[in-house]
Design a protein around this motif. Structure first.
Motif, short mmCIF file in Angstrom:
data_model
loop_
_atom_site.label_atom_id
_atom_site.label_comp_id
_atom_site.label_asym_id
_atom_site.label_seq_id
_atom_site.Cartn_x
_atom_site.Cartn_y
_atom_site.Cartn_z
N ASN A 1 -4.62 4.27 -12.82
CA ASN A 1 -3.91 3.67 -11.82
C ASN A 1 -4.25 1.98 -11.58
OD1 ASN A 1 -2.75 6.12 -11.25
ND2 ASN A 1 -4.09 6.47 -9.48
N VAL A 2 -3.05 1.30 -11.19
CA VAL A 2 -3.23 -0.08 -10.74
C VAL A 2 -2.28 -0.41 -9.66
CG1 VAL A 2 -2.74 -2.57 -11.82
CG2 VAL A 2 -3.39 -0.84 -13.32
N PRO A 3 -2.84 -0.58 -8.39
CA PRO A 3 -4.35 -0.78 -8.25
C PRO A 3 -5.04 0.51 -8.38
CG PRO A 3 -3.25 -1.35 -6.40
CD PRO A 3 -2.18 -1.03 -7.36
N SER A 4 -6.61 0.39 -8.69
CA SER A 4 -7.31 1.62 -8.56
C SER A 4 -7.63 2.15 -7.23
CB SER A 4 -8.46 1.30 -9.82
OG SER A 4 -9.18 0.53 -9.17
N ARG A 5 -7.80 1.16 -6.46
CA ARG A 5 -8.11 1.29 -4.92
C ARG A 5 -9.54 2.18 -4.80
NH1 ARG A 5 -2.07 3.46 -3.24
NH2 ARG A 5 -1.12 1.16 -3.48
N GLY A 6 -10.26 1.55 -5.72
CA GLY A 6 -11.74 2.18 -5.62
C GLY A 6 -12.07 3.40 -6.83
N ALA A 7 -10.88 4.00 -7.30
CA ALA A 7 -11.06 5.05 -8.25
C ALA A 7 -11.51 4.42 -9.59
CB ALA A 7 -9.86 5.85 -8.43
N SER A 8 -12.29 4.84 -10.53
CA SER A 8 -12.85 4.47 -11.61
C SER A 8 -12.61 5.60 -12.69
CB SER A 8 -14.13 3.76 -11.62
OG SER A 8 -15.07 4.53 -11.22
N GLY A 9 -12.69 5.16 -14.02
CA GLY A 9 -12.72 6.22 -15.03
C GLY A 9 -11.37 6.78 -15.50
N GLY A 10 -10.37 6.67 -14.49
CA GLY A 10 -9.03 7.34 -14.82
C GLY A 10 -8.91 8.64 -15.12
N VAL B 1 0.73 -1.24 -0.18
CA VAL B 1 0.09 -0.01 0.00
C VAL B 1 0.80 1.30 -0.15
CG1 VAL B 1 -1.69 1.42 1.13
CG2 VAL B 1 -1.84 -1.12 1.05
N ALA B 2 1.97 1.08 0.68
CA ALA B 2 2.92 2.48 0.81
C ALA B 2 3.29 2.59 -0.47
CB ALA B 2 4.04 1.97 1.73
N SER B 3 3.77 1.83 -1.32
CA SER B 3 4.37 2.04 -2.68
C SER B 3 3.29 2.53 -3.60
CB SER B 3 4.66 0.68 -3.47
OG SER B 3 5.76 0.05 -2.57
N PRO B 4 3.72 3.69 -4.57
CA PRO B 4 2.77 4.34 -5.36
C PRO B 4 2.35 3.16 -6.10
CG PRO B 4 5.10 4.94 -5.97
CD PRO B 4 5.32 4.13 -4.47
N PRO B 5 0.96 3.56 -6.62
CA PRO B 5 0.50 2.68 -7.76
C PRO B 5 1.19 2.62 -9.16
CG PRO B 5 -1.11 4.55 -7.30
CD PRO B 5 0.12 4.77 -6.44
N CYS B 6 1.09 1.76 -9.87
CA CYS B 6 1.49 1.80 -11.26
C CYS B 6 0.39 2.36 -12.16
CB CYS B 6 1.92 0.14 -11.91
SG CYS B 6 3.12 -0.78 -10.78
#
Length: 580
Positions: free
Chosen positions: A50-59, A31-36
């Motif tokens: 983002n991957v993982p999106s952590r709930g955010a959709s649409g980009g 979780v501490a690492s930034p998402p790809c």
């Protein structure tokens, strides 16, 4: 720093930046690492997910409007995008502006670049190379004296620096101007030789001011058609540590003379470090080892003279420079399949481990094998399957072998350290499902995330004009496309033919993802010990609730007589059936 001759890997010196956290803190480290981030280039926009999106959709939409092609900077901070009828514009991927997303065109970055047909960054990201179609010979486009259509630009300011005439574009020779891994020298393909310039030598021609740009050295090679430089070096004792630079040179077969692939060193002279001659070679693809002291040469011919293959013939060779003795060695790689075409060959990218590479060869079902990087001898057989592509994760821990292109899309995921395919676990029970891969049909693009935990497969237009979209898989082959906690995009948005390209952004230079092993499966009973993937992707929500206190739960795996099973003693024996 000679390659190890021991089949076992020597212990590595621990590096604080990639030290694994304790098992209970693995999820926190992830979780501490930034998402790809994945870049989607569609027919109407440029998007970042983002991957993982952590709930955010649409980009996030960073640029609107149609585009022709793009190139990413080595650190993933910027994208150069060719917009039809406009030219090359720059898009900041770290903090995008609102101009492109709002529908307006951002400022033109490369002036007069409407005719660009191909572009790329230099190895260090300091320069940009573009190519345009040359004018007809009757309009001043004849030979080297014509107007420059191969242009070099400053990557920071977008200023035009210098240009050359390069009429015949060849994909296997692109780009004809290449920089060393440290941008110290620039090599340019010329007739029968390669000219060497200082890395910043083209700055003298800034803004077309007439500054004199001269090469300071050259490597003579009669009939050279393409060359390449190692994109990286592996530390002391390899590649440029002694002040010299290695390059490969390919000379195709002409007038009955065999083709040749050579390793040359600059500035040590024109004598080849090693070379290999062969017939049946029209094109050559070179893959450098992560240490930069050896390369694999895959040569191919469009037509198989023996008539055994519809797809032509191919061979593979290993060229290695012995930097300690100044010599080298070129050998033909022995194929475990005995004979047949070579579908792919890829180096294990971790320079800290003994060099090795994976090879896929032979008729379908092809044979996959692991080879030593110093001799080319096979050390392990990885089975036979319909596979034609090998792709390593950035740390060299995981390996995906897929059957993409004209094959059905089957994939196998291997753990290199264990030399085994990785099992897939049921997210609810933690039980081994018995699967060891997955299938991604109609695959066009593919690649690992910089963190090495995800594998992406894309179906894009114009290669495939149906079922466009991006599918995401876990490192062991479990598909995560429908898990919106990891993959936040909707592939229906890109159907049937709206997606043009998709790829992971390179990791920023300030980010170093840890080399993490497989995540242990969650415990069978209850939710304790659930993996970090279950907690992040929502799989824990689908886990079976723990049994109520005091309720009897039969132990798994214990034999239960038919009379004691549920259903009031409804056994399946002949006597039970006669009673019913």
């Amino acid at each position: 720093d000679s390659p190890s001759t021991s089949p076992s890997h020597p212990p590595l010196t621990p590096i604080p930046a990639i030290t694994m956290p304790p098992a209970e803190d693995a999820g926190a480290a992830a979780v501490a690492s930034p998402p790809c981030k994945i870049l989607f280039r569609t027919k109407g926009a440029l998007e970042i997910h983002n991957v993982p999106s952590r709930g955010a959709s649409g980009g996030i939409t960073v640029l609107n409007g149609p585009s022709v092609l793009h190139a990413l900077s080595p650190d993933g901070s910027r994208a150069l995008v060719l917009k039809a009828g406009v030219g090359v514009v720059a898009v900041d991927l770290e903090s995008p502006s609102e101009d492109g997303a709002a529908g307006g065109d951002p400022a033109l970055f490369l002036k007069g670049s409407q005719g660009v047909r191909s572009l790329c960054y230099s190895s260090g990201g300091s320069y940009v190379v573009t190519w345009e179609r040359p004018p007809p010979k009757g309009e001043g486009g004849g030979g080297d004296g014509g107007p420059p259509n191969l242009k070099i630009w400053s990557a920071s300011t977008g200023e035009y620096l210098y240009g050359f005439a390069w009429r015949l574009f060849k994909r296997d020779a692109w780009p004809p101007v290449r920089w060393t891994h440290d941008d110290k020298w620039a090599f340019r393909l010329a007739v029968n030789e390669v000219h060497v310039y200082p890395g910043d030598g083209f700055e003298k021609g800034r803004d077309g001011g007439g500054g004199e740009v001269r090469y300071v050295g050259k490597v003579r090679c009669q009939g050279i058609a393409s060359f390449s430089l190692p994109p990286s070096v592996g530390g002391p004792g390899t590649a440029a540590s002694d002040g010299s630079y290695l390059m490969s040179a390919f000379i195709p077969e002409t007038k009955g003379k065999p083709a040749r692939i050579s390793l040359l060193r600059y500035p040590s002279g024109a004598d080849a470090v090693c070379s290999k001659s062969f017939y049946r070679a029209e094109e050559c693809s070179v893959r450098w080892s992560p240490r930069g002291d050896a390369c694999l040469a895959l040569v191919s011919q469009a037509v198989d003279g023996s008539g055994q293959s519809y797809y032509g013939s191919s061979d593979s060779y290993l060229l290695r420079a012995d930097l300690g003795k100044g010599g080298g060695e070129a050998v033909s790689i022995p194929l475990p399949s005995g004979s047949g075409p070579v579908a792919d060959a890829q180096w294990m990218p971790n320079a800290a481990k003994p060099p090795c590479f994976v090879l896929i060869s032979g008729k379908m079902p092809a044979t996959a094998s692991l080879h030593r990087g110093d001799t080319g001898d096979a050390t392990s057989l990885l089975g036979n399957a319909h596979r034609n592509t090998a792709c390593w994760s950035p740390h060299g821990r995981f390996l995906c072998m897929g059957g993409f292109g004209n094959l059905a899309g089957g994939m196998d995921f291997w753990d290199y350290n264990k030399k085994k395919t990785m099992p897939q676990y049921d997210p609810a029970s933690g039980a081994d499902t018995g699967a060891r891969g997955n299938t991604a049909s109609c695959a066009v693009g593919y690649g690992w995330s910089p963190c090495g935990r995800y594998f992406m497969v894309s179906t894009t237009s114009p290669r495939m004009n149906v079922d466009n979209g991006v599918r995401l898989f876990k490192y062991n082959g479990v598909e995560l496309t429908e898990d919106k906690g990891v993959a936040g995009w909707d592939n229906a948005k890109y159907a049937p033919d709206r997606l043009l390209e998709a790829e992971f952004l390179p990791a920023p230079s300030t980010v170093e993802y840890p080399d993490r092993p497989q995540t242990p499966p969650q415990k069978r009973e209850g939710g304790a010990g659930a993996s970090e993937d279950a907690g992040r992707g929502g799989s824990a929500a689908t886990a079976k609730p723990a049994a109520a206190p005091g309720a009897y739960v039969p132990p798994r795996g214990r034999y239960v007589p038919p009379g004691a099973r549920g259903g009031g003693g409804g056994g399946t024996s002949l006597a039970d059936r006669m009673r019913r």
